[in-house]
Write an enzyme that holds these catalytic residues in place. Structure first.
Site, PDB file in Angstrom:
ATOM      1  N   LYS A 179       2.260  47.615  20.119  1.00 60.94           N
ATOM      2  CA  LYS A 179       2.448  47.953  18.712  1.00 60.94           C
ATOM      3  C   LYS A 179       1.085  48.061  18.050  1.00 60.94           C
ATOM      4  O   LYS A 179       0.369  47.076  17.896  1.00 60.94           O
ATOM      5  CB  LYS A 179       3.314  46.886  18.040  1.00 60.94           C
TER       6      LYS A 179
ATOM      7  N   GLU B 235      -4.327  35.183  18.509  1.00 59.66           N
ATOM      8  CA  GLU B 235      -5.772  35.227  18.237  1.00 59.66           C
ATOM      9  C   GLU B 235      -5.900  35.643  16.785  1.00 59.66           C
ATOM     10  O   GLU B 235      -5.586  36.762  16.419  1.00 59.66           O
ATOM     11  CB  GLU B 235      -6.453  36.217  19.185  1.00 59.66           C
TER      12      GLU B 235
ATOM     13  N   CYS C 154     -13.192  39.415  13.820  1.00 65.10           N
ATOM     14  CA  CYS C 154     -12.473  38.140  13.826  1.00 65.10           C
ATOM     15  C   CYS C 154     -13.408  36.960  14.052  1.00 65.10           C
ATOM     16  O   CYS C 154     -13.105  35.835  13.656  1.00 65.10           O
ATOM     17  CB  CYS C 154     -11.385  38.159  14.890  1.00 65.10           C
TER      18      CYS C 154
ATOM     19  N   GLU D 239     -11.508  34.198   4.185  1.00 68.38           N
ATOM     20  CA  GLU D 239     -11.869  35.254   5.132  1.00 68.38           C
ATOM     21  C   GLU D 239     -11.750  36.593   4.408  1.00 68.38           C
ATOM     22  O   GLU D 239     -10.652  37.046   4.082  1.00 68.38           O
ATOM     23  CB  GLU D 239     -10.951  35.230   6.359  1.00 68.38           C
TER      24      GLU D 239
END
Length: 492
Positions: A178, A253, A287, A384
């Site tokens: 996906k 993750e 990330c 973040e």
């Protein structure tokens, strides 16, 4: 809009529109203009993809393929990715705004990931057990875990796909991949290479779509055996809740707020480059971005001066140009979030040393920004932002630096800059993170496990253990006794 490139879904070896005919437009972050359209999957399309993935697990063409033969398919896929790296990189840059220099190089490098897992495909072994019953021969084998839902974000698509698809196929699983609905073009184009590689139809389907019609039906589907997800913590919570419907084995993750610790004996040029790489590399859309710079108070001022000097040469511009260092952010929402976060930080006493404003040009551009903080509670040290914002906070002692590094619910990446080898070992051991780079930052390899602690997720991608996560162990007992069981009512 009819003249824009259009991308279809790839399900069970065939290209198609979504069953509900929903079409979305992808915007070029460098211009803010629509540049392509793509089909969106519905729950019915998800059912088709999962059904195909389940079917091929019992199809001799895939079920009985030797591990060595699966490895050869991955080698072929690797060669095709290498051949088309420039095209895939250009698509990713146009769709997400990431620098072409990085997307092309990264796509070229993930070839090594597919080759690594191709080589591992026939190295997955079982064990003969030294069982405590002399009339039994007992051994273990590792079998494919089943149907995998692999969900990747837009910011490192080729890399994050390779870390999931490579071990899954090497292990003999089937995969429904996906792609992010924000910038799916390179993944839908990548599906053509899956087809060309000769991977049997249904083994890999590539779809995209929104949460309600695509992601939720996929992650809660009763025939999904394994979920491999990369994204944000809030979405991950929904994924974990959805997996309660199918008890799929799940790996996450999730990124975070990685610390970079700079000690008073560090090489200042090296540390400045590491902080720039960790914050301005990939326009901060990483990330593992090292957005919490923790610097010994005695060197804070000269380090800031080095960073300011180096940052003055940063070129903000068209991501397709080879001399651009920082390109646009993928979405306008990211720019707005950064502006709001910076305003809160300033209200808390933080000082913006440079940058801090959206660039005055079309597209989603944010100027590289350095924030000098006086408190660990400063907003930029906690949120973040996924953009080119570096925050620095001073510390006085090693223990204080480690405490600050660990004062977060996250734990993916971390960095340590010091010329003291003992300190490097001591500090890296105490930082609670899945990865620690010493005197460098943002280095990856197919050989090295990648993953985090705490709210940065669980499970590892890359390395030998990654392929094992796509298998499950079967124990087989074979009686070698010449006589039948003595008493069927007593467990042996």
């Amino acid at each position: 809009m009819g003249n824009l490139p259009h991308f279809q879904l790839f399900i069970d070896g065939e290209w198609s529109e979504g069953s509900d005919a929903q079409i979305m437009t992808s915007e070029n972050p460098a211009t803010g203009q629509g540049w392509a359209t793509f089909a969106c999957a519905s729950a019915g399309d998800v059912d088709r993809a999962v059904a195909a993935a389940k079917r091929v697990l019992d199809d001799p063409a895939w079920r009985d393929m030797t591990q060595t033969a699966r490895g050869k398919l991955l080698y072929r896929l690797a060669d095709l990715v290498a051949e088309h790296a420039s095209r895939l990189g250009e698509l990713e840059t146009t769709d997400s705004g990431k620098l072409l220099a990085e997307t092309s190089a990264q796509t070229g490098y993930v070839v090594d990931y597919y080759r690594y897992f191709a080589g591992l495909a026939d190295k997955v072994e079982g064990t003969v057990l030294p069982i405590d019953k002399p009339d039994m021969h007992v051994f273990t084998t590792r079998e494919p875990i089943g149907v995998v839902a692999a969900i990747v974000p837009w910011n490192a698509q080729m890399f994050l796909t390779a870390t999931k698809l490579g071990p899954a196929l090497a292990a003999g699983c089937s995969v429904v991949l996906k792609a992010s609905e924000i910038a799916p073009a390179p993944m839908l184009e990548f599906a053509r290479l899956i087809e060309q590689a000769g991977i049997p139809p249904g083994v890999v389907s590539v779809i995209t779509g929104d949460a309600e019609n695509c992601a939720i039906p996929l992650t809660r589907h009763p025939d999904i055996d394994r979920i491999a997800f990369t994204g944000g913590p809030e979405t991950a919570r929904h994924v974990v809740r959805n997996s309660a419907e199918n008890f799929a084995v799940t790996s996450l993750e999730l990124g975070g707020k990685s610390p970079i610790l700079v000690f008073d004996d560090a090489d200042l040029d090296g540390a400045a480059n590491g902080l720039i790489a960790g914050n301005f590399g990939a326009s901060g859309q990483s990330c593992v971005a090292g957005t919490r710079g923790l610097v010994h108070r005695s060197i804070l001022k000269p380090l800031i001066e080095r960073i300011e000097q180096k940052a003055s040469a940063i070129r903000l511009g068209d991501p397709l140009q080879s001399d651009t260092h920082v390109g646009p952010l993928c979405t306008a929402a990211q720019v707005r979030k950064i502006e709001t976060t910076l305003a809160k930080a300033q209200g808390q006493g933080a000082v913006i040393r440079f940058g801090g404003v959206a660039a005055d040009r079309p597209g989603n551009y944010m100027t590289p920004t350095l924030v000098e903080c006086t408190s660990a509670d400063t907003e930029t040290l906690k949120v973040e932002m996924f953009g080119p914002v570096m925050s620095l906070l001073p510390f006085d002692t090693e223990d204080e630096a480690i405490a600050l590094a660990n004062s977060t619910p996250y734990g993916l990446g971390s960095g340590v800059f010091t010329q003291n080898l003992a300190r490097a070992h001591r500090v890296s051991k105490r930082i609670r993170a899945g990865i620690c780079w010493v005197n460098t930052y943002r280095a990856i390899s197919p050989i090295a496990p990648f993953g985090g602690f705490n709210q940065s997720g669980y499970g590892r991608e890359a390395g030998v253990e990654a392929i094992l996560d796509y298998t499950r162990t079967k124990t087989t007992w074979i009686s070698t006794a010449q006589e039948p069981m003595a008493n069927p009512f007593i467990m042996r």
